[in-house]
Design a protein around this motif. Structure first.
Motif, PDB file in Angstrom:
ATOM      1  N   HIS A 165       0.825  -1.213   0.000  1.00 61.79           N
ATOM      2  CA  HIS A 165       0.000   0.000   0.000  1.00 61.79           C
ATOM      3  C   HIS A 165       0.858   1.262   0.000  1.00 61.79           C
ATOM      4  O   HIS A 165       0.577   2.224  -0.733  1.00 61.79           O
ATOM      5  CB  HIS A 165      -0.923  -0.016   1.214  1.00 61.79           C
ATOM      6  CG  HIS A 165      -1.725   1.242   1.363  1.00 61.79           C
ATOM      7  ND1 HIS A 165      -2.750   1.584   0.508  1.00 61.79           N
ATOM      8  CD2 HIS A 165      -1.629   2.265   2.272  1.00 61.79           C
ATOM      9  CE1 HIS A 165      -3.255   2.736   0.860  1.00 61.79           C
ATOM     10  NE2 HIS A 165      -2.586   3.172   1.936  1.00 61.79           N
TER      11      HIS A 165
ATOM     12  N   LEU B 129       0.974   4.006  -2.876  1.00 60.36           N
ATOM     13  CA  LEU B 129       0.724   5.417  -2.550  1.00 60.36           C
ATOM     14  C   LEU B 129       1.856   6.293  -3.027  1.00 60.36           C
ATOM     15  O   LEU B 129       1.635   7.394  -3.571  1.00 60.36           O
ATOM     16  CB  LEU B 129       0.526   5.552  -1.030  1.00 60.36           C
ATOM     17  CG  LEU B 129       0.194   6.952  -0.513  1.00 60.36           C
ATOM     18  CD1 LEU B 129      -1.117   7.437  -1.120  1.00 60.36           C
ATOM     19  CD2 LEU B 129       0.105   6.944   1.011  1.00 60.36           C
ATOM     20  N   SER B 130       3.103   5.814  -2.834  1.00 56.15           N
ATOM     21  CA  SER B 130       4.267   6.579  -3.290  1.00 56.15           C
ATOM     22  C   SER B 130       4.252   6.743  -4.799  1.00 56.15           C
ATOM     23  O   SER B 130       4.519   7.833  -5.326  1.00 56.15           O
ATOM     24  CB  SER B 130       5.547   5.871  -2.825  1.00 56.15           C
ATOM     25  OG  SER B 130       6.689   6.544  -3.314  1.00 56.15           O
TER      26      SER B 130
ATOM     27  N   THR C 204       1.630   6.619  -6.769  1.00 55.59           N
ATOM     28  CA  THR C 204       0.524   7.532  -7.126  1.00 55.59           C
ATOM     29  C   THR C 204       0.932   8.982  -6.924  1.00 55.59           C
ATOM     30  O   THR C 204       0.679   9.848  -7.767  1.00 55.59           O
ATOM     31  CB  THR C 204      -0.712   7.213  -6.279  1.00 55.59           C
ATOM     32  OG1 THR C 204      -1.087   5.854  -6.469  1.00 55.59           O
ATOM     33  CG2 THR C 204      -1.888   8.101  -6.677  1.00 55.59           C
ATOM     34  N   ASN C 205       1.594   9.252  -5.797  1.00 57.76           N
ATOM     35  CA  ASN C 205       2.032  10.625  -5.520  1.00 57.76           C
ATOM     36  C   ASN C 205       3.062  11.081  -6.543  1.00 57.76           C
ATOM     37  O   ASN C 205       3.058  12.244  -6.981  1.00 57.76           O
ATOM     38  CB  ASN C 205       2.597  10.711  -4.113  1.00 57.76           C
ATOM     39  CG  ASN C 205       1.509  10.584  -3.057  1.00 57.76           C
ATOM     40  OD1 ASN C 205       0.348  10.842  -3.321  1.00 57.76           O
ATOM     41  ND2 ASN C 205       1.881  10.159  -1.841  1.00 57.76           N
TER      42      ASN C 205
END
Length: 894
Positions: free
Chosen positions: A257, A261-262, A264-265
């Motif tokens: 996750h 998330l990394s 996506t950022n």
């Protein structure tokens, strides 16, 4: 209550295939107590119908009768009045509200609870229960129609369960084995009871015999329980092992996750950076063009235009939330702002220089137009400036202050340039108007002072350099010339200016061409400049522009739309008003110059107002078709006011001078001057106003003029001493009728008929008056004869009167031989010839009318002789043929 319930079920509901589920003893609230029963019932047939029935004892009291029934689905609300305290009252809301008082609170609660259960089980529409304790309302009711519905007194309602085929068969076999099953139910029941007891005893013995098997079964159950315990221990160990695996999987999932998330950022960050780089990065070539681009060449202008558009896109990019807080974005925005300021300043300075340079180039070509009636062409100037149109649009959207300053500078400079060109153009037009051929012929007879002015005008007309003559000198010339002509003519059409007889058709045609050329030169000039302003300054033009700052006046009503003073401040409320304001400032000299030219044309010849009215009206109509609220349309409309007023003044002065006409007492009148000049005016006006838009103005002028002509002809005829009144009226109205018949003016048809009638009446009056009684004694004789007949004497008896006998008649007739008659007619012809004028050629017409009148009198005398002196043989000394011969020979001899 149970007995009553069974009785109601037996007597009332069983015959109707209904089952009674609940009952309550009630009476109506607030009335005399008359007890009745409310019953909740269901039908035994399907589909089940739930009803509420009101049952009442009969008046005799020995049985119950069904009074009214309601379907439960029609019940909307059940109101128990109070959910806490005991209260026997309750309301049922059907189509109307029924208020009841139960005999006890327990019965009420049991009945309400039964209604609630029936509602839950059978009805889709739920009844609203108000002020009912929650304890009475169960949570749910078991589904299935074979479940029981009980009341509040816990009485079990009979449950009906349908037998299957096998059960029915068994019962039938059992009943067949017992003969008394049907005839004696109690004996059958006792038999069944005994058999049941025998079966129960056998069952108990069988159970006691199976105790050993039960013990074995219990041991097997204990062993099974031990196996279950072992399985549970193994499952516990497995669960512990899986718990550690679960923790590891949770850690792996959390790690995945975080990685997702990394990523996506990072993707979002990259997207934001790409957005900023793509939308806020200005190419080096664009930056160089904005800082150093050549604004004089076409290629440089195109490069600067592209760079300015790119800069505007970078500055107007819609930043996302938070972008404006980034330092790099702030720095880039400041850089764009500096570039915009620098380029706007450079562009404004360059365009101001272009305005000045183009103006100097335009002034260099002004000299060649100074002696020609033509305005310089500004198309090259406009074409060169239109290359900057997109840059002006950019400047308007980015730096409106500099855009407004450029607009003001353009208006200031162009207004001075156009003022010089237009004034010189009008000077040439004035010189061409006053330098006519007639004027040159009269030049030698003018006084010395007028000759000097004439020489000055001719020198201006022949000059090839810039015109220096002033309007005042031209006006002075026109006034002196017109004054000289006024002294040479007394024509009514002079109207205080110049005589129409002193001007020929060539002069008027020349003025018409000059005036038309002036308007034809001004129109494209104004339209081209307005179109250029709209395109260059990016202002919108509309076909109809509100707020034109005009006073509404109707042209046909004698007034026109008059614009306010051009120097007054104009509120700029929109772009279309800005176009108007710019055009007013740039061409502020057009309206005064046009008014001066119109005044000069009116002084030269007041007939020129006809030409000017037609030409100006046509150009106003054309301009209004293009744009009814444009500067050109408004300006020409304002000038048309002056032209219309000059035209009205021309008509008024003509009528006034008709009233002031004086006729010589020593000479015959003939055709009055203003009658001849009305013919000239009408002929000229018809040729000018042919197919003109302003025909209505001319028709109104015709009506005024013809009325003035009629009135003043009669006035002169009454004042005439030398010429008889009938001759003046006859000749002039004949001339008017001939003029109107030839010109065929539709609006004067009534006046044409009136003129013909006046001519005919006065011709007849003049003939009768002039002819008089050529046979005077004979006339007196027959007047006496007619008087006797009028007194009642019969015509054939008149000859017996002493004064009117045959001998007296013969004496009178002998006094008028043919020679005397011819002599009298010859004198009459000479008299008529003296009265009539040669221009109208009415002598033969009048003479022929006199001949007819004389013959009429002759026939009248002959008729009287034949009636009053029958068989006497008395006749006149001459015949009708003799009269015709006399009149013909007299007319030929003269």
């Amino acid at each position: 209550m149970t007995a009553i319930k069974h009785a109601l079920q037996r007597d009332i509901f069983t015959p109707n295939d209904e089952r009674l589920l609940s009952i309550v003893n009630v009476c109506k609230a607030g009335k005399k107590k008359k007890n009745c029963f409310l019953c909740a019932t269901v039908t035994t047939e399907r589909p089940v119908q739930v009803k509420m029935v009101k049952v009442k004892k009969s008046d005799k009291g020995d049985f119950y009768k069904r009074q009214i029934a309601w379907a439960l689905r029609d019940l909307a609300v059940v109101d128990a009045k109070d959910a806490i305290k005991e209260n026997p009252e309750f309301d049922l809301h059907f189509e109307k509200i029924y208020k009841w008082v139960a005999s006890s609170t327990a019965e009420k609660n049991a009945f309400i609870s039964c209604i609630w259960k029936l509602n839950q089980r059978y009805l889709r529409k739920k009844i609203d229960f108000v002020n009912v304790s929650s304890q009475l309302l169960e949570e749910s009711v078991p589904s299935g129609e074979n479940q029981s519905v009980t009341g509040g007194d816990e009485e079990v309602v009979d449950v009906y369960q349908e037998l299957n085929a096998r059960e029915e068969q068994d019962i039938e076999i059992m009943m067949e084995g017992c003969e008394c099953a049907i005839s004696n139910a109690e004996a059958f029941a006792e038999r069944l009871s005994r058999e049941l007891q025998v079966l129960d005893g056998a069952n108990i013995q069988s159970i006691m015999a199976s105790e050993k098997q039960v013990n074995i079964l219990m041991k097997l159950l204990d062993e099974a329980l031990k196996e279950v315990d072992q399985i549970e221990l193994k499952l516990s160990s497995y669960e512990e092992m899986l718990q550690s695996v679960k923790e590891q999987m949770d850690q792996i999932s959390e790690s995945n996750h975080l990685i997702h998330l990394s990523n996506t950022n990072n993707v979002k960050l990259l997207s934001e950076i790409e957005f900023l780089v793509n939308h806020m990065d200005l190419a080096k070539g664009h930056i160089k063009a904005l800082q150093e681009g050549d604004l004089a060449s076409s290629r440089g202008i195109e490069a600067c235009t592209n760079a300015a558009d790119a800069l505007l896109q970078c500055m107007n990019v819609a930043l996302r939330p938070g972008h404006d807080m980034l330092l790099a974005v702030k720095q880039q925005q400041q850089r764009f702002s500096d570039l915009r300021e620098h380029f706007a300043r450079r562009l404004a300075s360059h365009l101001n220089n272009v305005f000045v340079q183009q103006g100097h180039d335009q002034s260099s070509t002004l000299a060649q137009h100074s002696v020609e009636l033509a305005l310089p062409n500004h198309h090259p100037f406009h074409r060169d400036l239109l290359r900057y149109a997109k840059l002006m649009e950019w400047l308007k959207s980015t730096d409106y202050g500099k855009y407004e300053g450029l607009t003001k500078n353009y208006m200031d400079y162009l207004s001075r340039l156009y003022e010089r060109e237009i004034k010189d153009f009008f000077e040439v037009a004035k010189i061409k108007m006053t330098g006519t051929t007639k004027e040159s012929k009269k030049f030698a007879t003018l006084p010395r002072k007028e000759s000097a002015v004439k020489q000055e005008t001719e020198s201006l007309h022949g000059s090839s350099g810039k015109l220096t003559g002033s309007t005042s000198s031209l006006n002075k010339l026109s006034v002196q010339s017109s004054g000289n002509r006024r002294s040479q003519s007394s024509s009514l059409l002079d109207m205080g200016n110049m005589s129409a007889s002193d001007l020929d058709v060539a002069d008027r045609t020349k003025f018409d061409k000059i005036f038309e050329q002036v308007l034809s030169e001004l129109e494209p000039l104004c339209l081209a400049e307005q179109d250029f302003i709209s395109k260059f300054f990016k202002l919108q033009q509309h076909q109809s522009m509100p707020g034109t700052m005009t006073e509404a006046e109707d042209v046909d009503g004698g007034t026109l739309s008059r614009q306010h003073n051009a120097s007054a401040p104009l509120p700029v409320s929109s772009e279309k008003d800005m176009i108007r304001q710019m055009m007013i400032k740039i061409f502020r000299c057009i309206e005064p110059e046009l008014n001066n030219l119109i005044a000069l044309g009116d002084k030269i010849d007041s007939f020129n107002s006809l030409y000017m009215l037609v030409k100006m009206s046509h150009h106003v109509w054309t301009a209004q078709n293009v744009d009814p609220a444009s500067f050109l349309s408004t300006t020409l409309g304002n000038v048309l006011v002056t032209v219309k007023r000059n035209f009205d003044k021309c008509i008024s002065n003509q009528i006034r001078q008709m009233e002031e006409v004086k006729i010589s007492k020593k000479s015959k009148v003939g055709i009055l001057p203003f009658v001849a000049e009305f013919e000239e005016f009408a002929g000229l006006a018809e040729s000018i106003f042919k197919n003109a838009e302003r025909r209505g103005d001319l028709d109104k002028a015709y009506t005024k003029l013809i009325r003035g002509v009629f009135v003043n002809v009669e006035k002169v005829a009454n004042e005439s001493q030398k010429t008889p009144r009938d001759v003046v009226m006859m000749e002039n109205f004949h001339h008017i009728f001939a003029t109107l018949s030839r010109l065929k003016i539709s609006c004067l048809e009534a006046e044409k008929k009136e003129a013909k009638q006046k001519y005919t009446d006065h011709l007849q009056s003049y003939v009768i008056y002039s002819l008089g009684q050529p046979l005077e004694k004979l006339n007196h004789f027959f007047e006496g004869v007619e008087a006797r007949v009028a007194q009642g004497i019969r015509e054939e008896e008149v000859s017996y009167q002493l004064a009117f006998n045959k001998q007296e008649l013969r004496k009178v007739i002998k006094e008028y031989p043919g020679k005397e008659v011819k002599k009298g007619l010859d004198n009459l012809y000479k008299k008529v010839d003296k009265h009539l004028c040669e221009e109208e050629n009415l002598l033969q017409v009048v003479w022929h009318s006199m001949q007819d009148e004389f013959i009429r009198q002759y026939k009248h005398f002959e008729g009287l002789i034949a009636r009053c002196y029958p068989g006497s043989g008395v006749t006149m000394e001459f015949t009708i043929q003799d009269i015709l011969d006399y009149c013909s020979s007299i007319a030929q001899s003269h």
